[in-house]
Design an enzyme around this catalytic site. Structure first.
Site, mmCIF file in Angstrom:
data_model
loop_
_atom_site.group_PDB
_atom_site.id
_atom_site.type_symbol
_atom_site.label_atom_id
_atom_site.label_comp_id
_atom_site.label_asym_id
_atom_site.label_seq_id
_atom_site.Cartn_x
_atom_site.Cartn_y
_atom_site.Cartn_z
ATOM 1 N N ASP A 1 0.861 -1.188 0.000
ATOM 2 C CA ASP A 1 0.000 0.000 0.000
ATOM 3 C C ASP A 1 0.896 1.235 0.000
ATOM 4 O O ASP A 1 1.604 1.502 0.964
ATOM 5 C CB ASP A 1 -0.892 -0.015 1.249
ATOM 6 C CG ASP A 1 -1.923 1.099 1.251
ATOM 7 O OD1 ASP A 1 -1.958 1.886 0.291
ATOM 8 O OD2 ASP A 1 -2.692 1.183 2.225
ATOM 9 N N LEU A 2 0.880 1.970 -1.112
ATOM 10 C CA LEU A 2 1.773 3.126 -1.252
ATOM 11 C C LEU A 2 1.307 4.292 -0.379
ATOM 12 O O LEU A 2 0.110 4.531 -0.234
ATOM 13 C CB LEU A 2 1.844 3.545 -2.720
ATOM 14 C CG LEU A 2 2.390 2.447 -3.655
ATOM 15 C CD1 LEU A 2 2.123 2.800 -5.098
ATOM 16 C CD2 LEU A 2 3.876 2.223 -3.422
ATOM 17 N N TYR B 1 -0.931 9.946 -4.508
ATOM 18 C CA TYR B 1 -0.992 11.102 -5.411
ATOM 19 C C TYR B 1 0.037 12.159 -5.008
ATOM 20 O O TYR B 1 0.716 12.744 -5.862
ATOM 21 C CB TYR B 1 -2.388 11.727 -5.381
ATOM 22 C CG TYR B 1 -3.490 10.963 -6.073
ATOM 23 C CD1 TYR B 1 -3.318 9.652 -6.499
ATOM 24 C CD2 TYR B 1 -4.731 11.562 -6.285
ATOM 25 C CE1 TYR B 1 -4.343 8.958 -7.118
ATOM 26 C CE2 TYR B 1 -5.766 10.874 -6.902
ATOM 27 C CZ TYR B 1 -5.565 9.568 -7.311
ATOM 28 O OH TYR B 1 -6.584 8.893 -7.927
ATOM 29 N N ARG C 1 -0.607 16.438 7.062
ATOM 30 C CA ARG C 1 -1.386 15.723 8.079
ATOM 31 C C ARG C 1 -0.960 16.125 9.494
ATOM 32 O O ARG C 1 -1.787 16.197 10.392
ATOM 33 C CB ARG C 1 -1.250 14.207 7.873
ATOM 34 C CG ARG C 1 -1.919 13.754 6.582
ATOM 35 C CD ARG C 1 -1.810 12.249 6.353
ATOM 36 N NE ARG C 1 -2.123 11.940 4.952
ATOM 37 C CZ ARG C 1 -2.292 10.731 4.473
ATOM 38 N NH1 ARG C 1 -2.189 9.682 5.277
ATOM 39 N NH2 ARG C 1 -2.562 10.538 3.200
ATOM 40 N N ASP D 1 -3.136 2.439 -5.861
ATOM 41 C CA ASP D 1 -2.032 2.489 -4.905
ATOM 42 C C ASP D 1 -1.845 1.214 -4.091
ATOM 43 O O ASP D 1 -1.065 1.190 -3.152
ATOM 44 C CB ASP D 1 -2.213 3.685 -3.960
ATOM 45 C CG ASP D 1 -3.551 3.658 -3.236
ATOM 46 O OD1 ASP D 1 -4.428 2.863 -3.615
ATOM 47 O OD2 ASP D 1 -3.727 4.454 -2.293
ATOM 48 N N GLU D 2 -2.562 0.139 -4.444
ATOM 49 C CA GLU D 2 -2.441 -1.105 -3.686
ATOM 50 C C GLU D 2 -2.251 -2.295 -4.626
ATOM 51 O O GLU D 2 -2.790 -2.325 -5.723
ATOM 52 C CB GLU D 2 -3.691 -1.349 -2.828
ATOM 53 C CG GLU D 2 -3.967 -0.264 -1.798
ATOM 54 C CD GLU D 2 -5.254 -0.539 -1.029
ATOM 55 O OE1 GLU D 2 -5.388 -1.647 -0.480
ATOM 56 O OE2 GLU D 2 -6.118 0.357 -0.997
#
Length: 503
Positions: A19-20, A24, A56, A111-112
């Site tokens: 999982d990147l 984006y 975040r 992304d996975e």
């Protein structure tokens, strides 16, 4: 006996979920290195669909409105992410890279990826045993800090799997510049659940004895991959809100409410059991794009939005090289209570004379395609009454290879290889529901045929009404998802062409 053999085989599996991290945002940073270490958000319409960890830390969250994000973090840099081309291209590079290690790679959104490394693990285990080496070290974290038993071959296999997962992540970073998390477990469900335990750029191994702790830690039933929104809502009406509720729920009642196959599948998922194989994704099964908006309430606007979606889609179909034989229109009506899931679709075959034009001059295809899509639109919406749409989507599916053009066939001499012109890059914010990144429209995509409901023809609903000179469609020859009413409204020459192709 066969059950125990299959159980042992399942326990021997080693699956990695890659999982990147904030995908984006990472792609934008690679495109513009000056953005590194700055709070960065990727914007689609009025939503921040993802942001990097610098943002975040300052309170910005995925799917936050741009206004709220700017209030939280005035120094937030926003990049327009409505053109998905760079993300799509990087996504396929990751899948291709993983495919160099192992052929069993399954994409999940952009992304996975799932990778079945069972055979690689088995080879390395044999090499270890032959060398007489008994020491093997885990890479990354172990869920629950559980002690590893080197006398348990299941533990040893998964530890070897953690080393391979680290090699995946190192290769992705070295060759593509991307970081990501990984989960290592005995099936797809558990590897996906455990991969996000430590973020970002870390990995976690789940041993079988800890699987129940992991699955019971989920605070809501919808957190279980494979249990969607609608099923979760039905379960809630039965008083099932978390995994423990589902495990304890009487199987017979569940089967009566949901049907035997769904009930058995989701109860198995609630125990962390998942025997689904990693399915190599291969080329896309469909190409779709969609636009979400606050309001669309006239047929003129609908037509304009369809015209905006088509050029990029046709460009993607051209680059793929196959010809689509079915087109689908999806709409979402406004609903104050059901914001994301209130969808309808209609589809029909693409007339053969149009199929031949795909990949040539895309501007020649747009106008007749718009006419077909508007007919599909009128099957769902009575344009004489007020309507309020919040999404429109177009999908090309039923992709087939071009007829082989070899020397000697007329196609060889007539074939034109000129690239498409006029295929502008106007793209809307779209994204696969299953993608980790989320998006303002909450859906897209490019490699799976959708699961939205399409009206299927039944023999009972066939009409005996004929247009002069046009025979009834021979439906025993047709694919299952043809809208007969739309077929009747097509021009007669197109109807005849479709029928002659089928017969």
């Amino acid at each position: 006996h066969s059950k125990s053999v299959s159980a042992r085989r399942a326990a021997c599996r080693a699956i990695v979920h890659v999982d990147l991290d904030c995908f984006y945002a990472q792609v934008e940073t690679i495109r513009n290195p000056e953005l590194r270490d700055k709070p960065l958000g990727v914007q689609q319409k009025y939503i921040v669909v993802t942001c990097n960890y610098e943002a975040r830390k300052r309170g910005v969250k995925k799917m936050m409105s741009v206004k709220d994000a700017k209030e939280k973090c005035p120094q937030l840099i926003l990049v327009n992410g409505e053109d998905l081309t760079p993300y799509r291209e990087m996504s396929y590079k990751v899948t291709e890279l993983l495919g160099e290690f192992c052929p069993l790679v399954e994409r999940l959104g952009f992304d996975e990826n799932f990778v079945d490394i069972t055979e690689i693990v088995e080879k390395r285990l044999n090499q270890l045993q032959q060398s007489g080496c008994s020491r093997v070290c885990v890479s990354g974290h172990v869920y629950n800090n559980q002690a590893i038993n080197l006398h348990d071959t299941t533990h040893v296999r998964l530890v070897i799997g953690s080393q391979i997962a680290e090699e995946f992540r190192e290769a992705i970073h070295a060759r593509l510049g991307l970081t990501g998390c990984a989960g290592v477990a005995s099936n797809k469900l558990l590897s996906k659940l455990v991969s996000g335990t430590f973020k970002p750029n870390q990995q976690t191994l789940l041993l079988p004895e800890s699987s129940q702790d992991l699955i019971r830690s989920l605070d809501h039933i919808q957190k279980v991959p494979g249990i969607g929104y609608k099923t979760a809502k039905r379960l809630e009406t039965l008083g099932v809100r978390n995994v423990c509720d589902l495990q304890a729920f009487p199987s017979a009642v569940l089967e009566k409410e949901l049907g035997i196959s769904i009930a058995q599948r989701i109860q198995k998922l609630s125990y962390g059991e998942d025997d689904s194989p990693v399915m190599p994704s291969g080329p896309p099964q469909s190409f779709s794009d969609e636009d979400s908006f606050k309001k669309c309430s006239s047929e003129v606007e609908v037509k304009e939005k369809i015209e905006e979606l088509l050029p990029n889609l046709l460009d993607r179909v051209y680059k793929d090289g196959r010809q689509p034989h079915t087109v689908r229109l999806t709409i979402r009506r406004f609903s104050s209570t059901n914001k994301w899931f209130n969808r309808e679709s209609r589809q029909c075959p693409i007339p053969p004379h149009l199929i031949q034009k795909f990949g040539k001059e895309s501007s020649n295809v747009i106008s007749p395609l718009v006419d077909i899509l508007i007919k599909l639109f009128r099957k769902m919406i009575d344009v004489d009454l007020p309507f309020h749409l919040t999404l429109l989507g177009v999908c090309f599916s039923n992709l087939k290879d071009l007829p082989s053009s070899t020397k000697g066939s007329i196609g060889f001499y007539l074939k034109q290889m000129s690239p498409p012109s006029g295929s502008g890059k106007r793209v809307r914010e779209v994204e696969d529901v299953s993608q980790g990144e989320g998006s303002a429209s909450r859906t897209q995509n490019c490699n799976r045929t959708g699961t939205t409901k399409t009206r299927k023809l039944s023999e009972e609903k066939k009409s005996n009404v004929k247009k002069a000179g046009v025979p009834n469609f021979p439906f025993h020859l047709s694919p299952g998802d043809i809208d007969q009413e739309v077929f009747r409204e097509l021009p007669e020459d197109i109807q005849k062409e479709i029928i002659s192709e089928k017969t």
